[in-house]
Write a protein that holds these residues in place. Structure first.
Motif, PDB file in Angstrom:
ATOM      1  N   SER A   1       0.813  -1.212   0.000  1.00 38.55           N
ATOM      2  CA  SER A   1       0.000   0.000   0.000  1.00 38.55           C
ATOM      3  C   SER A   1       0.850   1.267   0.000  1.00 38.55           C
ATOM      4  O   SER A   1       0.334   2.358  -0.141  1.00 38.55           O
ATOM      5  CB  SER A   1      -0.934   0.001   1.216  1.00 38.55           C
ATOM      6  OG  SER A   1      -0.165   0.035   2.397  1.00 38.55           O
TER       7      SER A   1
ATOM      8  N   ALA B   1      -6.828  -3.679  -8.536  1.00 46.92           N
ATOM      9  CA  ALA B   1      -6.661  -4.053  -7.128  1.00 46.92           C
ATOM     10  C   ALA B   1      -7.794  -5.020  -6.810  1.00 46.92           C
ATOM     11  O   ALA B   1      -8.867  -4.618  -6.380  1.00 46.92           O
ATOM     12  CB  ALA B   1      -6.702  -2.824  -6.231  1.00 46.92           C
TER      13      ALA B   1
ATOM     14  N   LYS C   1      -9.263  -8.202  -4.741  1.00 44.10           N
ATOM     15  CA  LYS C   1      -9.146  -9.064  -3.566  1.00 44.10           C
ATOM     16  C   LYS C   1      -9.819 -10.388  -3.902  1.00 44.10           C
ATOM     17  O   LYS C   1     -10.974 -10.421  -4.315  1.00 44.10           O
ATOM     18  CB  LYS C   1      -9.828  -8.422  -2.370  1.00 44.10           C
ATOM     19  CG  LYS C   1      -9.158  -7.149  -1.915  1.00 44.10           C
ATOM     20  CD  LYS C   1      -9.873  -6.571  -0.715  1.00 44.10           C
ATOM     21  CE  LYS C   1      -9.198  -5.301  -0.267  1.00 44.10           C
ATOM     22  NZ  LYS C   1      -9.908  -4.687   0.855  1.00 44.10           N
TER      23      LYS C   1
ATOM     24  N   ASP D   1     -13.355 -11.400  -2.701  1.00 44.03           N
ATOM     25  CA  ASP D   1     -14.541 -10.799  -3.327  1.00 44.03           C
ATOM     26  C   ASP D   1     -15.198 -11.739  -4.339  1.00 44.03           C
ATOM     27  O   ASP D   1     -16.373 -11.592  -4.648  1.00 44.03           O
ATOM     28  CB  ASP D   1     -14.183  -9.480  -4.010  1.00 44.03           C
ATOM     29  CG  ASP D   1     -13.795  -8.396  -3.006  1.00 44.03           C
ATOM     30  OD1 ASP D   1     -14.112  -8.552  -1.803  1.00 44.03           O
ATOM     31  OD2 ASP D   1     -13.174  -7.406  -3.432  1.00 44.03           O
TER      32      ASP D   1
ATOM     33  N   LYS E   1     -13.084 -15.367   5.472  1.00 41.73           N
ATOM     34  CA  LYS E   1     -13.109 -14.226   6.393  1.00 41.73           C
ATOM     35  C   LYS E   1     -12.709 -14.656   7.796  1.00 41.73           C
ATOM     36  O   LYS E   1     -11.974 -13.955   8.482  1.00 41.73           O
ATOM     37  CB  LYS E   1     -14.501 -13.591   6.425  1.00 41.73           C
ATOM     38  CG  LYS E   1     -14.816 -12.735   5.240  1.00 41.73           C
ATOM     39  CD  LYS E   1     -16.172 -12.074   5.400  1.00 41.73           C
ATOM     40  CE  LYS E   1     -16.467 -11.133   4.276  1.00 41.73           C
ATOM     41  NZ  LYS E   1     -17.772 -10.468   4.447  1.00 41.73           N
TER      42      LYS E   1
ATOM     43  N   ASP F   1      -6.797 -12.623   2.992  1.00 33.71           N
ATOM     44  CA  ASP F   1      -6.986 -11.393   2.211  1.00 33.71           C
ATOM     45  C   ASP F   1      -6.024 -11.339   1.028  1.00 33.71           C
ATOM     46  O   ASP F   1      -5.477 -10.306   0.702  1.00 33.71           O
ATOM     47  CB  ASP F   1      -6.867 -10.149   3.086  1.00 33.71           C
ATOM     48  CG  ASP F   1      -5.496  -9.990   3.725  1.00 33.71           C
ATOM     49  OD1 ASP F   1      -4.659 -10.906   3.590  1.00 33.71           O
ATOM     50  OD2 ASP F   1      -5.248  -8.957   4.349  1.00 33.71           O
TER      51      ASP F   1
ATOM     52  N   ALA G   1      -4.580 -11.070  -2.688  1.00 31.79           N
ATOM     53  CA  ALA G   1      -4.966 -10.051  -3.654  1.00 31.79           C
ATOM     54  C   ALA G   1      -4.053 -10.092  -4.883  1.00 31.79           C
ATOM     55  O   ALA G   1      -2.947 -10.624  -4.844  1.00 31.79           O
ATOM     56  CB  ALA G   1      -4.894  -8.675  -3.018  1.00 31.79           C
TER      57      ALA G   1
ATOM     58  N   TYR H   1      -0.646 -11.959  -3.995  1.00 31.76           N
ATOM     59  CA  TYR H   1      -0.509 -12.547  -2.670  1.00 31.76           C
ATOM     60  C   TYR H   1      -1.437 -13.728  -2.562  1.00 31.76           C
ATOM     61  O   TYR H   1      -2.614 -13.617  -2.843  1.00 31.76           O
ATOM     62  CB  TYR H   1      -0.881 -11.527  -1.586  1.00 31.76           C
ATOM     63  CG  TYR H   1       0.012 -10.330  -1.534  1.00 31.76           C
ATOM     64  CD1 TYR H   1       1.220 -10.401  -0.871  1.00 31.76           C
ATOM     65  CD2 TYR H   1      -0.344  -9.141  -2.147  1.00 31.76           C
ATOM     66  CE1 TYR H   1       2.056  -9.311  -0.814  1.00 31.76           C
ATOM     67  CE2 TYR H   1       0.499  -8.037  -2.088  1.00 31.76           C
ATOM     68  CZ  TYR H   1       1.692  -8.129  -1.425  1.00 31.76           C
ATOM     69  OH  TYR H   1       2.509  -7.049  -1.370  1.00 31.76           O
TER      70      TYR H   1
ATOM     71  N   LYS I   1      -1.834 -14.125   3.599  1.00 28.85           N
ATOM     72  CA  LYS I   1      -2.161 -12.913   4.336  1.00 28.85           C
ATOM     73  C   LYS I   1      -1.314 -11.767   3.785  1.00 28.85           C
ATOM     74  O   LYS I   1      -0.109 -11.751   3.941  1.00 28.85           O
ATOM     75  CB  LYS I   1      -1.875 -13.140   5.816  1.00 28.85           C
ATOM     76  CG  LYS I   1      -2.212 -11.997   6.694  1.00 28.85           C
ATOM     77  CD  LYS I   1      -3.627 -12.102   7.178  1.00 28.85           C
ATOM     78  CE  LYS I   1      -3.883 -11.009   8.193  1.00 28.85           C
ATOM     79  NZ  LYS I   1      -5.133 -10.374   8.000  1.00 28.85           N
TER      80      LYS I   1
ATOM     81  N   ALA J   1      -1.186  -4.678   4.419  1.00 30.85           N
ATOM     82  CA  ALA J   1      -1.648  -3.430   3.800  1.00 30.85           C
ATOM     83  C   ALA J   1      -0.791  -2.264   4.191  1.00 30.85           C
ATOM     84  O   ALA J   1      -0.033  -2.285   5.094  1.00 30.85           O
ATOM     85  CB  ALA J   1      -3.091  -3.153   4.204  1.00 30.85           C
TER      86      ALA J   1
END
Length: 145
Positions: A57, A84, A86, A89, A100, A105, A107, A139, A142, A145
């Motif tokens: 980030s 970007a 994820k 999603d 979750k 996460d 991406a 990634y 994990k 960010a």
């Protein structure tokens, strides 16, 4: 997609189903890219901790490699985000809830900016190359960010 398939399969398969089948065909560019990315990820496994610690980030990412008296510094300065995405999603139902729950996460990021490659001998800069570049980060775990 082959233009002949949708009319032939009208009422038999949805457009999404046709895309899924065609996506799995041999010599499909997307499948070949996925396999190539998987091979890169497999070979990168020994460097997992360094890769997971990459600050995606921030505006600057820097890698340093030392070889005897030579030190190479690769610096990427991010200017503009192109993608970007994820991975979570794209999940639905129980898979998304489980992802979750475990804090997944992962991406895929694609952006443009300036790439600078520098070679130092001792402390003296002996070579530098600067150019516009396209950068991708993926990634599978994990992400930080």
């Amino acid at each position: 997609m082959s233009a002949a398939l949708p009319p032939l399969l009208k009422g038999v398969a949805s457009e999404d189903e046709i895309h899924t089948v065609l996506g799995g065909m041999p010599h499909n560019v997307t499948i070949e890219m996925d396999l190539a990315l998987w091979e890169v990820a497999r070979r990168a496994e020994p460097h997992r901790e360094m890769l997971l610690g990459t600050p995606s980030s921030e505006g600057v990412t820097r890698y340093t490699y030392t070889d005897g008296d030579d030190r190479y510094v690769i610096t990427y300065t991010r200017h503009s985000d192109l993608t970007a995405a994820k991975f979570i999603d794209d999940l639905k139902g129980p898979k998304k809830a489980a992802a979750k729950l475990v804090g997944f996460d992962g991406a895929y990021l694609r952006f443009t900016g300036e790439l600078r490659v520098e070679r130092y001998r001792g402390e003296a800069l002996v070579e530098r190359h600067v150019d516009d570049a396209l950068w991708e980060l993926m990634y599978f775990g994990k992400a930080h960010a």
